[in-house]
Each structure stands twice: as C-alpha cells, then as structure tokens.
Design an enzyme around this catalytic site. Structure first.
Site, PDB file in Angstrom:
ATOM      1  N   ALA A  40       0.842  -1.209   0.000  1.00 42.41           N
ATOM      2  CA  ALA A  40       0.000   0.000   0.000  1.00 42.41           C
ATOM      3  C   ALA A  40       0.873   1.253   0.000  1.00 42.41           C
ATOM      4  O   ALA A  40       0.641   2.182  -0.777  1.00 42.41           O
ATOM      5  CB  ALA A  40      -0.920  -0.011   1.211  1.00 42.41           C
ATOM      6  N   GLU A  41       1.921   1.238   0.831  1.00 41.42           N
ATOM      7  CA  GLU A  41       2.779   2.428   0.906  1.00 41.42           C
ATOM      8  C   GLU A  41       3.540   2.622  -0.413  1.00 41.42           C
ATOM      9  O   GLU A  41       3.671   3.741  -0.914  1.00 41.42           O
ATOM     10  CB  GLU A  41       3.766   2.292   2.071  1.00 41.42           C
ATOM     11  N   SER A  89      31.743 -16.994 -25.905  1.00 38.94           N
ATOM     12  CA  SER A  89      30.952 -18.147 -25.547  1.00 38.94           C
ATOM     13  C   SER A  89      31.783 -19.015 -24.605  1.00 38.94           C
ATOM     14  O   SER A  89      32.892 -18.643 -24.261  1.00 38.94           O
ATOM     15  CB  SER A  89      30.665 -18.886 -26.849  1.00 38.94           C
ATOM     16  N   GLU A 106      29.752 -20.852 -10.788  1.00 36.30           N
ATOM     17  CA  GLU A 106      28.478 -20.125 -10.867  1.00 36.30           C
ATOM     18  C   GLU A 106      27.474 -21.027 -11.567  1.00 36.30           C
ATOM     19  O   GLU A 106      27.842 -21.740 -12.499  1.00 36.30           O
ATOM     20  CB  GLU A 106      28.641 -18.864 -11.747  1.00 36.30           C
ATOM     21  N   LYS A 109      25.016 -22.137 -14.285  1.00 30.28           N
ATOM     22  CA  LYS A 109      24.888 -21.685 -15.673  1.00 30.28           C
ATOM     23  C   LYS A 109      23.408 -21.445 -15.943  1.00 30.28           C
ATOM     24  O   LYS A 109      22.633 -22.394 -16.099  1.00 30.28           O
ATOM     25  CB  LYS A 109      25.456 -22.715 -16.642  1.00 30.28           C
ATOM     26  N   ASP A 144      19.995 -20.562 -17.682  1.00 33.34           N
ATOM     27  CA  ASP A 144      19.531 -20.872 -19.028  1.00 33.34           C
ATOM     28  C   ASP A 144      18.669 -19.727 -19.540  1.00 33.34           C
ATOM     29  O   ASP A 144      17.447 -19.765 -19.481  1.00 33.34           O
ATOM     30  CB  ASP A 144      18.743 -22.188 -18.973  1.00 33.34           C
ATOM     31  N   ARG A 197      23.753 -10.517 -27.346  1.00 34.32           N
ATOM     32  CA  ARG A 197      25.082 -10.958 -27.747  1.00 34.32           C
ATOM     33  C   ARG A 197      25.270 -10.943 -29.267  1.00 34.32           C
ATOM     34  O   ARG A 197      26.324 -10.622 -29.775  1.00 34.32           O
ATOM     35  CB  ARG A 197      25.305 -12.375 -27.223  1.00 34.32           C
ATOM     36  N   TYR A 212      27.447 -11.895 -14.762  1.00 36.68           N
ATOM     37  CA  TYR A 212      28.533 -12.860 -14.568  1.00 36.68           C
ATOM     38  C   TYR A 212      29.895 -12.308 -14.995  1.00 36.68           C
ATOM     39  O   TYR A 212      30.864 -13.041 -15.081  1.00 36.68           O
ATOM     40  CB  TYR A 212      28.259 -14.199 -15.237  1.00 36.68           C
ATOM     41  N   LYS A 228      28.094 -29.164 -18.354  1.00 35.17           N
ATOM     42  CA  LYS A 228      26.652 -29.259 -18.624  1.00 35.17           C
ATOM     43  C   LYS A 228      26.044 -30.423 -17.840  1.00 35.17           C
ATOM     44  O   LYS A 228      26.663 -31.473 -17.711  1.00 35.17           O
ATOM     45  CB  LYS A 228      26.413 -29.473 -20.124  1.00 35.17           C
ATOM     46  N   CYS A 251      -0.208 -29.355 -49.020  1.00 36.01           N
ATOM     47  CA  CYS A 251       0.247 -28.485 -47.932  1.00 36.01           C
ATOM     48  C   CYS A 251      -0.908 -28.242 -46.960  1.00 36.01           C
ATOM     49  O   CYS A 251      -1.999 -27.869 -47.401  1.00 36.01           O
ATOM     50  CB  CYS A 251       0.742 -27.170 -48.529  1.00 36.01           C
ATOM     51  N   CYS A 275      -1.953 -24.315 -47.579  1.00 30.82           N
ATOM     52  CA  CYS A 275      -2.494 -23.755 -48.824  1.00 30.82           C
ATOM     53  C   CYS A 275      -2.978 -24.827 -49.801  1.00 30.82           C
ATOM     54  O   CYS A 275      -3.452 -24.507 -50.887  1.00 30.82           O
ATOM     55  CB  CYS A 275      -1.461 -22.855 -49.501  1.00 30.82           C
ATOM     56  N   CYS A 315       6.337 -27.488 -49.704  1.00 29.72           N
ATOM     57  CA  CYS A 315       5.090 -27.053 -50.333  1.00 29.72           C
ATOM     58  C   CYS A 315       5.471 -26.295 -51.596  1.00 29.72           C
ATOM     59  O   CYS A 315       6.385 -25.467 -51.570  1.00 29.72           O
ATOM     60  CB  CYS A 315       4.351 -26.146 -49.362  1.00 29.72           C
ATOM     61  N   CYS A 325       1.509 -19.343 -50.682  1.00 18.10           N
ATOM     62  CA  CYS A 325       1.209 -20.153 -49.494  1.00 18.10           C
ATOM     63  C   CYS A 325       1.197 -19.265 -48.249  1.00 18.10           C
ATOM     64  O   CYS A 325       2.154 -18.544 -47.976  1.00 18.10           O
ATOM     65  CB  CYS A 325       2.252 -21.258 -49.327  1.00 18.10           C
TER      66      CYS A 325
HETATM   67  S1  IVH Z   1      30.649 -16.550 -18.769  1.00 18.28           S
HETATM   68  C1  IVH Z   1      33.945 -15.297 -21.369  1.00 18.28           C
HETATM   69  N1  IVH Z   1      29.052 -17.256 -16.827  1.00 18.28           N
HETATM   70  O1  IVH Z   1      26.375 -19.298 -21.247  1.00 18.28           O
HETATM   71  C2  IVH Z   1      32.811 -15.712 -20.537  1.00 18.28           C
HETATM   72  N2  IVH Z   1      28.220 -17.437 -19.036  1.00 18.28           N
HETATM   73  O2  IVH Z   1      27.603 -21.004 -23.226  1.00 18.28           O
HETATM   74  C3  IVH Z   1      31.533 -15.927 -21.257  1.00 18.28           C
HETATM   75  N3  IVH Z   1      25.918 -18.208 -19.189  1.00 18.28           N
HETATM   76  O3  IVH Z   1      26.887 -16.763 -23.623  1.00 18.28           O
HETATM   77  C4  IVH Z   1      30.352 -16.243 -20.471  1.00 18.28           C
HETATM   78  N4  IVH Z   1      25.560 -18.431 -17.034  1.00 18.28           N
HETATM   79  O4  IVH Z   1      24.878 -16.564 -22.048  1.00 18.28           O
HETATM   80  C5  IVH Z   1      29.187 -17.127 -18.154  1.00 18.28           C
HETATM   81  N5  IVH Z   1      27.747 -17.799 -14.998  1.00 18.28           N
HETATM   82  C6  IVH Z   1      27.889 -17.685 -16.305  1.00 18.28           C
HETATM   83  C7  IVH Z   1      26.830 -17.994 -17.201  1.00 18.28           C
HETATM   84  C8  IVH Z   1      27.054 -17.861 -18.565  1.00 18.28           C
HETATM   85  C9  IVH Z   1      25.027 -18.538 -18.241  1.00 18.28           C
HETATM   86  C10 IVH Z   1      25.647 -18.267 -20.638  1.00 18.28           C
HETATM   87  C11 IVH Z   1      26.029 -17.009 -21.393  1.00 18.28           C
HETATM   88  C12 IVH Z   1      27.044 -17.442 -22.416  1.00 18.28           C
HETATM   89  C13 IVH Z   1      26.719 -18.896 -22.549  1.00 18.28           C
HETATM   90  C14 IVH Z   1      27.921 -19.668 -23.049  1.00 18.28           C
END
Ligand code: IVH
Length: 667
Positions: A30-31, A78, A111, A113, A115, A134, A223, A313, A405, A408, A423, A429
């Site tokens: 509320a505030e 990446s 950290e 990762k 998604d 990116r 990150y 992963k 198709c 169409c 198609c 189409c």
């Molecule tokens: S570091 C040079 N840290 O994963 C370092 N990436 O597969 C580049 N991602 O494009 C990225 N969590 O979108 C980093 N703790 C994390 C991350 C992370 C998710 C993603 C990010 C990157 C992709 C690479």
C-alpha cells in the site's frame, strides 16, 4: 515539490532494490503504491522534471519499430562445454600445464549456468545508456527498451564515484514459476506456448513493445564485465562480482570459490546437482572460472571461448510418454517439418507436449508410429526430441507425409537428393507469406526500416499484406488504424517503403527468398547475369555455370522464375517503382581480386567487419567465413585465433590490417 520528487525517486528505487535484488522488502504494498502514484502525479503536472532514472521511465511510451545494431566494444564470448567431471578437471589440468603450474592449485569460482540469454548493459558515468544482445559476439541488437523494464537492473549505478564506462554482462532469464504461468495463460488464450524458459526470456526481450516485456517476470544476474574504465584495479573475478553487487546487481547465492582439486570439483557438482531442482530458475550446468585475472589473461582465448572457463553441462533428461499425433508445420521456405504431439510429460522442470521429429528420414530411422510409447530427451536449452521407441502401441498408425500443404493445399514435393519435403505454393502459401514478407523487408535485404516484423504480422493477419507486392499498395489508414499506431507512424512506414525502392539487383534477388539462395549467392548471380531479364530466363546450364551455384540452387532458381504467380508479383513490384541499376560486367583492372576467396579474422581496428567485407567484394573477392585450401589470403586483426592457425598450417598468405589497407591504397 522538486525535493519531494527526488525523494520519491530515491525511496522507490531503494524499495525496488530491496524487493528485487535483496529479496528483502521493507515496505507494504500500500505504501509503495501510494508513493508511486504520487510520483506519477508530479510527473504529469510537471513533465519537465521527468528524469530517465525515474522508476516510471522503465516502460517507455511507444514500441520500437526496428532493431538497431550495436557493436560490442569488447567481444562477447561463448564457453566451451564439458560433459563429465573428468572432462572438467582435464580442462583445468590443461590450463595449469599451459601456465607451467604443476597441478590445479589455483582458485576456481563456480556459478550456476543460467539458461537464458546473454546481455551487455552499458553505463556511462553511472547512467544506463543502452543494452544489447550478444548477437554474433561482435554485433548485437539494441534491447534497451525491454531491458529497462527489469527491476533488478539499476537505471543508475549505486556508487559515489561510478566508473566512467562499464558494460556489465550477464544472463536475462525467466524464473520457472513465471514461465509456467506464462504458458498456462498462453494455453488458455490459445496463443503460442514457449518450449522453455530460455525461449520465453529471449522472446520477451526481443519484444518491440516494452509493455509486454514489463508484464513478464524477467530477471538479470551478472557474470562479468566487458569494458571497464574506472579507478578500480581488480585482481580476481570474485572481486568483480562483489563490485557488481555493490553497484546494485543481484548475484546468484549459489556461487562458490574453491581450490580446484578433483575432490572439490566433485563436492561442488554433487551439491549443485542435488539442489538444482530447488532453484527458482532453470540451470543447465555449472560454469567454472579461474578466479585470478592475471592467470586468465595469461591463458587468453581460443576461437570464441576463454581458456580459463568451462561450462560443465548437466546430462540430458529423458522421460517416456505416448506419441498421440504428428502434425506438419510449414516454414518460410515451404519445408514441412513433422512435429510430435505427446501426452504431456514433466521433464527437467518443464512440461513437454511437443517434440521435433526433424524429417521423414528421422521417423523412419526411429521406426516410429502414432500410438507408440517413446523416450523423449530434453537437453538444457535444446528443443525436446524423440530419441527412441520404447514399446510399440497396441493400435499403431503409420506417419505419412501429406500430399497437400496443410496451409495452402498446394502439392507437396520431395526436394531432390534431400530428406525434406516442400510445399510448392511459393509466394501464394499463407504459411510462407508472412515469413517471406519479413525476409523481404529485413535490414539485410530491402531494408524497409519502419516495417518491422510485428507490424508485418499484424498487417498479414488483417489481410492487408498477402504477398511482398502488397507492401507497395499499403495506404496510410491501413497502418494508422491499427492499435498502437497513428498517422505519424503510418507516414514513417510509407516513407521508408518509398526510400527503399531504389535498390541493387543482388539485394532484390536475395529479398525474393528463393530456397537456399542467400545474400552472397544472390550477389554472385546478379554480378554474373547483370540484369533481371537474363536471370529469369536462365536455363539450368546457364545457372550452373555460375561459380558457387550448385545443381540444387540452380533448380530452385529456375523453378522460382518459371512460376507465373512469382512472375506477376515481380512485375507488380517493378510497376510500383522498385528499381535498380543493371550490374556492369567488371573489367579485370577494377577487380584485381576477381575469382579469389579471402577470409577476415580477429578484431580489425580501422575498419568494421562489414566495411572490410564490402571493400574486398568491390575488389572482386569472395569473403568466406573459414579458412580452407581454396583461401587466397587472410586479413588478420587483433586476437586472431584458429583461422590464423589454420592459414599458417596451410601456408596461406596473411596480411595485417595496415598491410591490407596499404596494398589497396586505402589508408
Ligand atoms: S561466462 C567469457 N558465466 O552461457 C565468458 N556465461 O555457453 C563468457 N551463461 O553466452 C560467459 N551463465 O549466455 C558465463 N555464470 C555464467 C553464465 C554464462 C550462463 C551463458 C552465457 C554465455 C553462454 C555460453
């Protein structure tokens, strides 16, 4: 009133920080609401006071019309992947060896990762200036309008002496709960559901309309950083993370700093795997980074990934369910893709009811029939797929490609020598039309600036745009009457249509969206035949005589121009005033690099990639993306990686940027 205004901004900003970053609200709803209302009242009475950092400015007034490209000052990289503990450890053992250290005795920072999608947020003097995706790592798209709606991202950094420049990199993601709610609503409204939280986050950030993004519960966790110009001297990644927190960003509580022994990696992984499902967001692995920045710099990069960080992963998750039906979706180029409709099943935090089946060969390979019990696999960010038949159904129905198709009704044909069916409806189409119109109007091709993808979809749905030729028949009221548009924006669209009418032959050919004919092939065709007349009458042999045009592409081009509807559409476009000069056959003197293939690598300093490519093409060269035996020369910029190594291994000539400019008298 002024002081009250700034007090309110400070108060609401602090409350947002407590709620969205610290997860520790100190004020009642509320505030909060009454203060926000007061802020809005002051801003409507005295609009001249409004500052970009006011919490009211998170959602901008109007949707954007198109995406602007932003070049990253420091490349966005990446990560390479590891799929087991052993592989992860081996990655760091290799790093240790390269650093001349006996064993993995350095500190490693882990950290989750996330998604989602990578974003760079650029601040100048502490003020948020822009945010970009990116993209290809060098150039991304401006998404400031939607990023600003994320409340855990400060519009102004919290620091007495903010850095002159900083770009903060991190992941935008959608928490699991928000994702499920969004898909529930989408199902109720019969609209498109997202396959995973990552797509939902990406779709929300790429919305033209910031209001839609603001309604989705998106979050951001940093990150790292790219550019930094300030007075701090960091020695560790963990210090940077602490600094980013002090600037007002939320950090992931599941980050750990440990000595990189095998046992410690094992413990860390076991802990994360155990707690993964309890986390509010989807994670697809763990990122391990060497904490010491000096060691990071010593190691550097290979290709697009650092040699000091790796993503471990999580294994794919599998479940079994029943295949209820198979539908066929028609894409822009007319390819029909079989999609499995499944009895809903919960895999890795998401309910899956569709899976891709790729093509008919894949169905045959799996021996799949409707009614079968199948195993489906969800590997992090990948669309779920059917991996095998577990048991055959008691009532099985074979899966067959329809003769017509589904959109169409045109005949469906198998592409010669390929697994795909298409198609034959071409530009008539429905499924192909909207996508083709988007392709035609896009920046790469006709570059009709204000005719963005969302507007095309709406105009297509309302029947105002059926084919690309209809673009030139649009009237002001067709656009002005749409929600969120007006006479002014309609005029902008018409103006950009008008100014796009003068183009180049190669651009126009590419814009037509002929199957497999991309930007480069279209340019080659235009240069070879010089005018449209010659292209549209070219025989298969004529087309195959063009360098780089193979039999499949030649057949597609011939097929396209033989079609009467396509011919009519092209005639209508030309009648509407679209023009281009005929190409002049180049004289060998003007094009000293004719017939050669060049490759660009590393970061160029005086030219952008696009400029360098244009120069080379003007000189007659083809610019390729990778080095092979056929490459004639490689232009090498800073931090060049594998392409340079390949060139050296193959003994291919290289030029640095200055030598390149001098050779062609461009400096
Ligand atoms: S570091 C040079 N840290 O994963 C370092 N990436 O597969 C580049 N991602 O494009 C990225 N969590 O979108 C980093 N703790 C994390 C991350 C992370 C998710 C993603 C990010 C990157 C992709 C690479």
């Amino acid at each position: 009133m002024n002081t009250r205004y700034y007090d309110l901004i400070a108060k609401i900003t602090q409350w947002d920080h407590e709620y969205y970053v610290l997860d520790d609200p100190t004020v009642s709803d509320a505030e909060y609401d009454s203060s926000f209302r007061e802020l809005l009242q002051i801003e409507s009475a005295q609009p001249e006071l409004i500052t970009p950092e006011s919490p009211s400015q998170r959602v901008g007034a109007s949707p954007i019309q198109d995406y602007i490209k932003i070049e990253h000052s420091v490349r966005m990289l990446s990560l390479s992947n590891a799929f087991s503990l052993e592989e992860t450890y081996a990655f760091f053992e290799k790093a240790a060896k390269e650093l001349n250290i006996d064993s993995v005795s350095f500190n490693v920072y882990s950290e989750p990762k996330l998604d989602g999608l990578a974003i760079s947020i650029y601040y100048e003097g502490g003020h948020l200036v822009y945010a970009a995706t990116r993209g290809d790592g060098q150039v991304g798209e401006d998404v400031t309008h939607t990023i600003k709606t994320i409340k855990s991202i400060p519009l102004k950094l919290s620091a007495d002496q903010p850095p002159k420049r900083i770009d903060i990199r991190g992941e935008v993601f959608m928490p699991k709960q928000a994702f499920e709610k969004l898909n529930r609503l989408a199902t109720e409204n019969n609209s498109k559901v997202f396959v995973n939280p990552r797509n939902a986050a990406a779709g929300s950030i790429r919305q033209m309309n910031p209001k839609i993004a603001a309604e989705r519960d998106l979050q951001f966790i940093p990150y790292g950083m790219g550019t930094y110009e300030g007075d701090k001297a960091f020695t560790k990644h963990s210090d940077i993370m602490g600094y980013l927190h002090s600037l007002g960003f939320k950090l992931n509580p599941h980050c750990f700093n440990f000595v990189g022994t095998f046992d410690n990696f094992t413990q860390n992984y076991d802990f994360m795997a155990q707690h993964r499902s309890e986390l509010p967001m989807e994670i697809d692995g763990i990122v391990y980074k060497i904490d010491d920045l000096t060691l990071q710099n010593q190691l550097g990069f290979i290709a697009r990934s650092p040699k000091w960080a790796v993503a471990r992963k999580f294994p794919a998750q599998n479940e079994s369910t029943q295949l209820l039906a198979v539908d066929f979706q028609v894409g822009r180029t007319g390819v029909l893709t079989p999609v499995a409709r499944l009895a809903p099943v919960f895999v890795g935090g998401v309910t899956v009811s569709n899976a891709t089946l790729h093509n008919m060969d894949e169905i045959e390979r799996l021996g799949l029939c409707i009614g079968d019990e199948v195993e489906i696999q969800r590997a992090g960010d990948v669309i779920p797929k059917v991996v095998k038949v577990i048991s055959v159904g008691s009532e099985r129905m074979p899966i067959t490609m329809p003769d017509n198709c589904p959109v169409c009704q045109s005949i469906v044909e198998r592409t010669e020598g390929q697994a795909s069916f298409r198609c034959t409806g071409g530009l008539t189409c429905g499924a192909q039309s909207a996508e083709r119109i988007k392709h035609y109007a896009s920046r790469k091709f006709m570059n009709i600036n204000n005719l963005g993808t969302k507007l095309i979809e709406v105009l297509y749905d309302t029947g105002k745009l059926k084919t690309i030729a209809d673009i030139y028949q649009l009237k002001s009221e067709d656009i002005a009457d749409l929600e969120g548009q007006g006479i002014k924006s309609a005029q902008n669209v018409l103006d950009s249509i008008e100014s796009s009418k003068t183009t180049k032959l190669g651009t126009f050919i590419g814009a037509l969206g002929i199957h497999e004919v991309g930007e480069e092939s279209a340019k080659t065709i235009a240069k070879h035949f010089c005018n449209l007349e010659a292209i549209s009458h070219a025989t298969l042999e004529d087309l195959m005589a063009v360098p780089d045009i193979g039999p499949v592409m030649a057949k597609n081009i011939e097929h396209f121009f033989k079609d009467n509807t396509n011919q009519q559409i092209i005639a209508d476009i030309i009648d509407a005033g679209v023009t281009w000069p005929d190409e002049i056959p180049p004289s060998p003197n003007e094009q000293p690099l004719l017939g050669q293939t060049w490759v660009l690598t590393g970061t160029l300093e005086k030219l952008t990639r696009i400029e360098a490519k244009e120069i080379l093409e003007k000189l007659g060269a083809k610019v390729a993306g990778s080095v092979s035996k056929k490459t004639d020369c490689v232009v090498v910029g800073k931090e060049a990686g594998s392409k340079l190594k390949n060139a050296e291994a193959l003994g291919i000539k290289t030029l640095d940027e200055n030598a390149f400019l001098e050779t062609f008298k461009l400096s």
